[in-house]
Design an enzyme around this catalytic site. Sequence first.
Site, PDB file in Angstrom:
ATOM      1  N   ASP A 135      -6.917  -8.943  -6.103  1.00  0.00           N
ATOM      2  CA  ASP A 135      -7.067  -8.657  -4.686  1.00  0.00           C
ATOM      3  C   ASP A 135      -7.460  -9.842  -3.803  1.00  0.00           C
ATOM      4  O   ASP A 135      -7.215  -9.802  -2.606  1.00  0.00           O
ATOM      5  CB  ASP A 135      -8.098  -7.523  -4.519  1.00  0.00           C
ATOM      6  CG  ASP A 135      -8.147  -6.956  -3.110  1.00  0.00           C
ATOM      7  OD1 ASP A 135      -7.110  -6.982  -2.438  1.00  0.00           O
ATOM      8  OD2 ASP A 135      -9.212  -6.503  -2.691  1.00  0.00           O
ATOM      9  N   CYS A 189       7.880  10.195  -1.644  1.00  0.00           N
ATOM     10  CA  CYS A 189       7.250  10.723  -0.434  1.00  0.00           C
ATOM     11  C   CYS A 189       8.073  11.852   0.188  1.00  0.00           C
ATOM     12  O   CYS A 189       7.512  12.761   0.806  1.00  0.00           O
ATOM     13  CB  CYS A 189       7.056   9.609   0.597  1.00  0.00           C
ATOM     14  SG  CYS A 189       5.677   8.505   0.235  1.00  0.00           S
ATOM     15  N   CYS A 192       7.460  14.304   3.583  1.00  0.00           N
ATOM     16  CA  CYS A 192       6.033  14.449   3.893  1.00  0.00           C
ATOM     17  C   CYS A 192       5.578  13.381   4.883  1.00  0.00           C
ATOM     18  O   CYS A 192       5.912  12.200   4.750  1.00  0.00           O
ATOM     19  CB  CYS A 192       5.210  14.358   2.605  1.00  0.00           C
ATOM     20  SG  CYS A 192       3.422  14.489   2.862  1.00  0.00           S
ATOM     21  N   CYS A 195       0.099  11.604   5.735  1.00  0.00           N
ATOM     22  CA  CYS A 195      -0.705  10.393   5.934  1.00  0.00           C
ATOM     23  C   CYS A 195      -0.525   9.843   7.342  1.00  0.00           C
ATOM     24  O   CYS A 195      -1.454   9.287   7.931  1.00  0.00           O
ATOM     25  CB  CYS A 195      -0.372   9.341   4.889  1.00  0.00           C
ATOM     26  SG  CYS A 195       1.347   8.756   4.900  1.00  0.00           S
ATOM     27  N   CYS A 215      -6.184   0.040  12.654  1.00  0.00           N
ATOM     28  CA  CYS A 215      -6.659   0.713  11.440  1.00  0.00           C
ATOM     29  C   CYS A 215      -8.185   0.629  11.339  1.00  0.00           C
ATOM     30  O   CYS A 215      -8.770  -0.457  11.435  1.00  0.00           O
ATOM     31  CB  CYS A 215      -6.021   0.067  10.216  1.00  0.00           C
ATOM     32  SG  CYS A 215      -6.623   0.694   8.638  1.00  0.00           S
ATOM     33  N   CYS A 242     -11.940   3.693   5.987  1.00  0.00           N
ATOM     34  CA  CYS A 242     -11.402   5.001   6.339  1.00  0.00           C
ATOM     35  C   CYS A 242     -10.458   5.424   5.227  1.00  0.00           C
ATOM     36  O   CYS A 242      -9.592   4.648   4.817  1.00  0.00           O
ATOM     37  CB  CYS A 242     -10.671   4.935   7.677  1.00  0.00           C
ATOM     38  SG  CYS A 242      -9.924   6.509   8.194  1.00  0.00           S
ATOM     39  N   CYS A 245      -5.818   8.637   5.424  1.00  0.00           N
ATOM     40  CA  CYS A 245      -4.412   8.637   5.009  1.00  0.00           C
ATOM     41  C   CYS A 245      -4.278   8.762   3.499  1.00  0.00           C
ATOM     42  O   CYS A 245      -3.301   9.337   2.993  1.00  0.00           O
ATOM     43  CB  CYS A 245      -3.686   7.400   5.525  1.00  0.00           C
ATOM     44  SG  CYS A 245      -4.268   5.827   4.850  1.00  0.00           S
ATOM     45  N   CYS A 249      -2.961  12.795   0.852  1.00  0.00           N
ATOM     46  CA  CYS A 249      -1.721  12.683   0.070  1.00  0.00           C
ATOM     47  C   CYS A 249      -1.609  13.824  -0.941  1.00  0.00           C
ATOM     48  O   CYS A 249      -2.514  14.022  -1.760  1.00  0.00           O
ATOM     49  CB  CYS A 249      -1.673  11.344  -0.658  1.00  0.00           C
ATOM     50  SG  CYS A 249      -0.177  11.122  -1.657  1.00  0.00           S
TER      51      CYS A 249
END
Length: 347
Positions: A135, A189, A192, A195, A215, A242, A245, A249
Amino acid sequence: MAGDAGLIAALKAEALRLGFADIGITTAAAVPQAGARLRQWLADGCHGEMIWMEGRADERASPQGLWPDVKSVIMLGTSYAPALDPLRLAGEGDTGVISVYAWNRDYHDLIKKRLKALARWLVAQAGGELKVFVDTAPVMEKPLAAAAGLGWQGKHTNLVSRAHGSWLFLGAIYTTLDLAADAPHADRCGSCTRCQTACPTDAFPQPYRLDARRCLAYLTIEHAGPIPVEFREPMANRIYGCDDCLAVCPWNRFAQATEEPAFLPRAELTAPKLAELLMLDDAAFRALFSGSAVKRIGVNRFIRNCLYAAGNSGDAALVPAVRAHLHSDDAVVTEAAAWALKRLEDA
């Protein structure tokens, strides 16, 4: 090719033994379109103040841009699926909401340790050179994980797994070994849009595209100055990140809650009271969030977030705690306190 079936099977078994939830392999050239998408995203300014993404864009655009000798990429997923509903505190004005991933230990150290262990195992079995990433390096983890078959990038731009939902930490091993690649995962997905509609700040200008400047995860963690006024009320009681989203799912229904001790929720971080958080000085902040990802934003940015949440609470009992920050040494905190106090007085 070093990736004979026996080696690949043993590699995957070793990854699961070490605690990873999933593993897949792809080639270093598997996501050529990712670089162009990244450059367009940066050109549109969607990265906000994350200037470090601009500086190493060429290295991030492809594995070979970072390390020309890499031939294969091994992608690993570690589940942090919560047992608690991340949205359960919506409307609880006196309580702050911290993103699920920061409920306990910072994931970087644990995952890097496991990646290094798996890397040592692979070198002992097959040789080659390698590098491990979690990351913090210029690596396109999500497109590479999709290419390696771990899941697909959902309309919220995060990886979605059929087995683990939206709750996977990702790690990567770049290697000079030419390993047999797994098939990429298809997008599941469908029609849908949960999110997209769940986002409180309309941070998705279109499916599969995020504008970080809108965001709340970016605004509460990466953004250093005052949060734009238009986003303060939608923040509600979110004080670090947050999960909206991710939490909505439908694929999350297949995810089993993590049993990893480092990711099990600490009680004091799952439903912290704003009145107590607003009393934190630097030493108390560091003690409370020792080992947590929250600590990296520093006490002033954290207090800023808590003040916005207090202003949204409608709770007059928070007025004294808010007033205590009206003369902070940090101008951003002072402004946030004034905004919150006016909101509470108006309420």
